[in-house]
Structures are given as C-alpha cells and as structure tokens.
Design a protein around this motif. Structure first.
Motif, PDB file in Angstrom:
ATOM      1  N   ASN A   9       0.820  -1.214   0.000  1.00 18.24           N
ATOM      2  CA  ASN A   9       0.000   0.000   0.000  1.00 18.24           C
ATOM      3  C   ASN A   9       0.854   1.265   0.000  1.00 18.24           C
ATOM      4  O   ASN A   9       0.458   2.293  -0.528  1.00 18.24           O
ATOM      5  CB  ASN A   9      -0.938   0.028   1.214  1.00 18.24           C
ATOM      6  N   THR A  10       2.041   1.173   0.601  1.00 16.79           N
ATOM      7  CA  THR A  10       2.914   2.345   0.647  1.00 16.79           C
ATOM      8  C   THR A  10       3.430   2.724  -0.738  1.00 16.79           C
ATOM      9  O   THR A  10       3.883   3.840  -0.951  1.00 16.79           O
ATOM     10  CB  THR A  10       4.111   2.083   1.581  1.00 16.79           C
ATOM     11  N   GLN A  11       3.381   1.779  -1.669  1.00 17.62           N
ATOM     12  CA  GLN A  11       3.842   2.054  -3.033  1.00 17.62           C
ATOM     13  C   GLN A  11       2.698   2.546  -3.917  1.00 17.62           C
ATOM     14  O   GLN A  11       2.933   2.990  -5.037  1.00 17.62           O
ATOM     15  CB  GLN A  11       4.445   0.789  -3.653  1.00 17.62           C
ATOM     16  N   ARG A  12       1.481   2.455  -3.418  1.00 18.78           N
ATOM     17  CA  ARG A  12       0.315   2.845  -4.212  1.00 18.78           C
ATOM     18  C   ARG A  12      -0.008   4.317  -4.016  1.00 18.78           C
ATOM     19  O   ARG A  12       0.537   4.974  -3.131  1.00 18.78           O
ATOM     20  CB  ARG A  12      -0.898   2.004  -3.812  1.00 18.78           C
ATOM     21  N   GLU A  13      -0.940   4.801  -4.812  1.00 19.13           N
ATOM     22  CA  GLU A  13      -1.379   6.191  -4.701  1.00 19.13           C
ATOM     23  C   GLU A  13      -2.064   6.398  -3.348  1.00 19.13           C
ATOM     24  O   GLU A  13      -2.800   5.542  -2.868  1.00 19.13           O
ATOM     25  CB  GLU A  13      -2.367   6.487  -5.839  1.00 19.13           C
ATOM     26  N   MET A  14      -1.790   7.545  -2.729  1.00 20.49           N
ATOM     27  CA  MET A  14      -2.405   7.860  -1.439  1.00 20.49           C
ATOM     28  C   MET A  14      -3.918   7.982  -1.599  1.00 20.49           C
ATOM     29  O   MET A  14      -4.395   8.538  -2.591  1.00 20.49           O
ATOM     30  CB  MET A  14      -1.863   9.189  -0.904  1.00 20.49           C
ATOM     31  N   LEU A  15      -4.663   7.450  -0.611  1.00 18.02           N
ATOM     32  CA  LEU A  15      -6.119   7.543  -0.637  1.00 18.02           C
ATOM     33  C   LEU A  15      -6.558   8.902  -0.127  1.00 18.02           C
ATOM     34  O   LEU A  15      -6.049   9.392   0.891  1.00 18.02           O
ATOM     35  CB  LEU A  15      -6.740   6.448   0.229  1.00 18.02           C
ATOM     36  N   LEU A  16      -7.519   9.493  -0.809  1.00 19.85           N
ATOM     37  CA  LEU A  16      -8.054  10.784  -0.382  1.00 19.85           C
ATOM     38  C   LEU A  16      -8.868  10.627   0.899  1.00 19.85           C
ATOM     39  O   LEU A  16      -8.809  11.462   1.799  1.00 19.85           O
ATOM     40  CB  LEU A  16      -8.923  11.379  -1.495  1.00 19.85           C
ATOM     41  N   MET A  17      -9.640   9.530   0.987  1.00 19.78           N
ATOM     42  CA  MET A  17     -10.434   9.240   2.182  1.00 19.78           C
ATOM     43  C   MET A  17     -10.129   7.797   2.607  1.00 19.78           C
ATOM     44  O   MET A  17     -10.840   6.860   2.225  1.00 19.78           O
ATOM     45  CB  MET A  17     -11.916   9.410   1.891  1.00 19.78           C
ATOM     46  N   PRO A  18      -9.081   7.602   3.400  1.00 18.51           N
ATOM     47  CA  PRO A  18      -8.659   6.250   3.757  1.00 18.51           C
ATOM     48  C   PRO A  18      -9.674   5.467   4.575  1.00 18.51           C
ATOM     49  O   PRO A  18      -9.618   4.239   4.611  1.00 18.51           O
ATOM     50  CB  PRO A  18      -7.368   6.466   4.552  1.00 18.51           C
ATOM     51  N   GLU A  19     -10.621   6.155   5.217  1.00 21.67           N
ATOM     52  CA  GLU A  19     -11.603   5.438   6.050  1.00 21.67           C
ATOM     53  C   GLU A  19     -12.486   4.494   5.234  1.00 21.67           C
ATOM     54  O   GLU A  19     -13.063   3.561   5.768  1.00 21.67           O
ATOM     55  CB  GLU A  19     -12.456   6.419   6.863  1.00 21.67           C
ATOM     56  N   TYR A  20     -12.604   4.740   3.933  1.00 23.39           N
ATOM     57  CA  TYR A  20     -13.429   3.876   3.085  1.00 23.39           C
ATOM     58  C   TYR A  20     -12.630   2.742   2.455  1.00 23.39           C
ATOM     59  O   TYR A  20     -13.210   1.792   1.948  1.00 23.39           O
ATOM     60  CB  TYR A  20     -14.104   4.708   1.987  1.00 23.39           C
ATOM     61  N   GLY A  21     -11.354   2.828   2.436  1.00 18.51           N
ATOM     62  CA  GLY A  21     -10.517   1.750   1.923  1.00 18.51           C
ATOM     63  C   GLY A  21     -10.268   1.841   0.420  1.00 18.51           C
ATOM     64  O   GLY A  21     -10.907   2.568  -0.317  1.00 18.51           O
ATOM     65  N   ARG A  22      -9.311   1.036  -0.007  1.00 19.99           N
ATOM     66  CA  ARG A  22      -8.868   1.052  -1.396  1.00 19.99           C
ATOM     67  C   ARG A  22      -9.904   0.457  -2.346  1.00 19.99           C
ATOM     68  O   ARG A  22     -10.023   0.878  -3.489  1.00 19.99           O
ATOM     69  CB  ARG A  22      -7.541   0.300  -1.509  1.00 19.99           C
ATOM     70  N   GLU A  23     -10.681  -0.521  -1.891  1.00 24.02           N
ATOM     71  CA  GLU A  23     -11.674  -1.163  -2.769  1.00 24.02           C
ATOM     72  C   GLU A  23     -12.775  -0.171  -3.173  1.00 24.02           C
ATOM     73  O   GLU A  23     -13.193  -0.133  -4.321  1.00 24.02           O
ATOM     74  CB  GLU A  23     -12.290  -2.394  -2.103  1.00 24.02           C
ATOM     75  N   ILE A  24     -13.228   0.626  -2.215  1.00 23.49           N
ATOM     76  CA  ILE A  24     -14.245   1.641  -2.536  1.00 23.49           C
ATOM     77  C   ILE A  24     -13.666   2.650  -3.521  1.00 23.49           C
ATOM     78  O   ILE A  24     -14.334   3.074  -4.462  1.00 23.49           O
ATOM     79  CB  ILE A  24     -14.750   2.344  -1.253  1.00 23.49           C
ATOM     80  N   GLN A  25     -12.405   3.029  -3.311  1.00 23.02           N
ATOM     81  CA  GLN A  25     -11.769   3.977  -4.233  1.00 23.02           C
ATOM     82  C   GLN A  25     -11.710   3.401  -5.646  1.00 23.02           C
ATOM     83  O   GLN A  25     -11.940   4.112  -6.626  1.00 23.02           O
ATOM     84  CB  GLN A  25     -10.358   4.337  -3.742  1.00 23.02           C
ATOM     85  N   MET A  75     -13.905  11.882  -3.664  1.00 22.70           N
ATOM     86  CA  MET A  75     -13.143  10.684  -4.025  1.00 22.70           C
ATOM     87  C   MET A  75     -13.049  10.510  -5.542  1.00 22.70           C
ATOM     88  O   MET A  75     -12.107   9.900  -6.037  1.00 22.70           O
ATOM     89  CB  MET A  75     -13.776   9.442  -3.381  1.00 22.70           C
ATOM     90  N   SER A  76     -14.027  11.038  -6.258  1.00 21.38           N
ATOM     91  CA  SER A  76     -13.986  10.947  -7.724  1.00 21.38           C
ATOM     92  C   SER A  76     -13.128  12.068  -8.325  1.00 21.38           C
ATOM     93  O   SER A  76     -13.077  12.210  -9.546  1.00 21.38           O
ATOM     94  CB  SER A  76     -15.398  11.012  -8.296  1.00 21.38           C
ATOM     95  N   HIS A  77     -12.486  12.843  -7.478  1.00 15.80           N
ATOM     96  CA  HIS A  77     -11.697  14.002  -7.913  1.00 15.80           C
ATOM     97  C   HIS A  77     -12.562  14.959  -8.735  1.00 15.80           C
ATOM     98  O   HIS A  77     -12.108  15.542  -9.710  1.00 15.80           O
ATOM     99  CB  HIS A  77     -10.456  13.571  -8.698  1.00 15.80           C
ATOM    100  N   LYS A  78     -13.837  15.038  -8.357  1.00 14.06           N
ATOM    101  CA  LYS A  78     -14.842  15.924  -8.977  1.00 14.06           C
ATOM    102  C   LYS A  78     -15.078  15.592 -10.449  1.00 14.06           C
ATOM    103  O   LYS A  78     -15.559  16.427 -11.206  1.00 14.06           O
ATOM    104  CB  LYS A  78     -14.438  17.392  -8.832  1.00 14.06           C
ATOM    105  N   ALA A  79     -14.740  14.354 -10.845  1.00 22.00           N
ATOM    106  CA  ALA A  79     -14.845  13.975 -12.263  1.00 22.00           C
ATOM    107  C   ALA A  79     -16.077  13.123 -12.552  1.00 22.00           C
ATOM    108  O   ALA A  79     -16.342  12.802 -13.710  1.00 22.00           O
ATOM    109  CB  ALA A  79     -13.590  13.208 -12.683  1.00 22.00           C
ATOM    110  N   LEU A  80     -16.841  12.740 -11.526  1.00 26.23           N
ATOM    111  CA  LEU A  80     -18.012  11.885 -11.746  1.00 26.23           C
ATOM    112  C   LEU A  80     -19.164  12.743 -12.272  1.00 26.23           C
ATOM    113  O   LEU A  80     -19.689  13.597 -11.563  1.00 26.23           O
ATOM    114  CB  LEU A  80     -18.398  11.193 -10.432  1.00 26.23           C
TER     115      LEU A  80
END
Length: 199
Positions: A9-25, A75-80
């Motif tokens: 996970n440390t090599q992956r992109e940082m989560l904007l809202m980590p409380e929801y986890g990587r799968e939700i992202q 989380m959608s970076h305002k792109a949704l």
C-alpha cells in the motif's frame, strides 16, 4: 528496498479518504469511466450504500446522506458526471483547515500559575475588602498551591504561596497563614506511595 512481485500500500497512490478503503476507491474510479449517465448514477448509489457500511457511525449525524455524497464527489476528484441527488457544491469545505489561532497577548511572570491565576490576582488587587474578596482569595490561594503541587516545584509550602500572592498583587493581598487553612493536596509522590501500600 524493492522486491519484485510484491505490491505494498505504501507504493500505491495515497487515498483521499482512507476510512473507506482502497476497494471503494477502485469502485469510484470505475464509476467515472462508465459510458452513460444512468449507469454512473446507478453505480454511484451502490457505492454510497457500500460507503455507509464501511463507516456505520456516520448514521448518527442527521445529514449523513449529504456527507456520503460529498465524500463520493471528492473521491472521484470531482470527475463523476452524474445528476447528483444532493448539492455537493460545499464538499470541499471538508478538507479546508481552520485559520491558526492567535496566541494570547501579554506576559505571564510565573508560567506554572497560568493566565487564569494571574487574572484572579489582578482582580483581587482592585476589589474592596469584604466577604467576596476573602472567598476569591481563598480560592486563588488554593489554586496556586495546587499548581505548585502539579508542577512539582519542590517548595510547595504555604509560605511560598503567601509570598507569591503578596508579590504578584503588589502587596495588596496579605495572606494571614495563622488564620488561613489550605485544602489538603496529595502530591504525586504521596499518591504513588499510597498505591504501593494498598498492593
């Protein structure tokens, strides 16, 4: 050190809202790529239901649905691109930081007493003699002794408090130790000793 084949996970992109986890992202990222608005909206509704299960304590807030949609927007970076069921225009306030608080002005001559004790001493200087001043003097003297005990200044005797009180009020308040009884304070060392005896 980089090991081939391992994905941290440390090599992956940082989560904007980590409380929801990587799968939700990942779901949010997928929803952005869907071709039609209807599909994206249906997917977004499903994601919001999943987000609600990830952070169930959010339901305690009255406007938790609004918050979930705001989070999805961020989380959608305002792109949704969907017809949002809630107004998400204020979503960016979530990540805004408050302005730093200004430090209080003025000097405290003896920091272990603190600002409030200094204010009490200044008030005592201007008060007329009487029952109200005597009560405030009793309270202030006990607080000063308590502060000395907490800060562990070693000399926590009554004379020290009386001397500091007279000096800090420019001699207006003279604590008569022959008639004044301090409250009983337990120092940290006494407290530790009593705990050891009980064992």
């Amino acid at each position: 050190m980089e090991i081939q084949g391992l994905d941290y996970n440390t090599q992956r992109e940082m989560l904007l809202m980590p409380e929801y986890g990587r799968e939700i992202q990942k779901m949010v990222d997928h929803a952005v790529t869907l071709p039609s608005k209807e599909e994206r909206l249906l997917c977004a509704k499903t994601i919001v239901k999943m987000m609600e299960t990830k952070v169930p304590q959010m339901r305690e807030n009255a406007d938790y649905q609004q918050m979930l949609w705001d989070h999805l927007y961020l989380m959608s970076h305002k792109a949704l691109d969907i017809d949002w069921p809630y107004d998400v225009s204020g979503a960016e306030k979530i990540h805004s930081k408050p302005e730093p608080m200004a430090l209080p002005k003025g000097e405290i001559s003896l920091r272990h007493y603190g600002r409030l004790v200094m204010e009490l001493l200044n008030k005592l200087k201007t008060m007329e003699p009487g029952q109200e001043r005597d009560e405030l003097m009793r309270y202030t003297a006990n607080q000063m002794k308590r502060d000395l005990v907490l800060w562990g200044h070693g000399s926590i005797d009554d004379e020290k408090v009386a001397d500091d009180m007279a000096r800090l009020t420019d001699g207006v308040i003279q604590l008569d130790l022959s008639n004044f009884a301090f409250e009983r304070f337990v120092s940290t060392e006494e407290y530790k000793q009593s705990k050891k005896k009980k064992k």
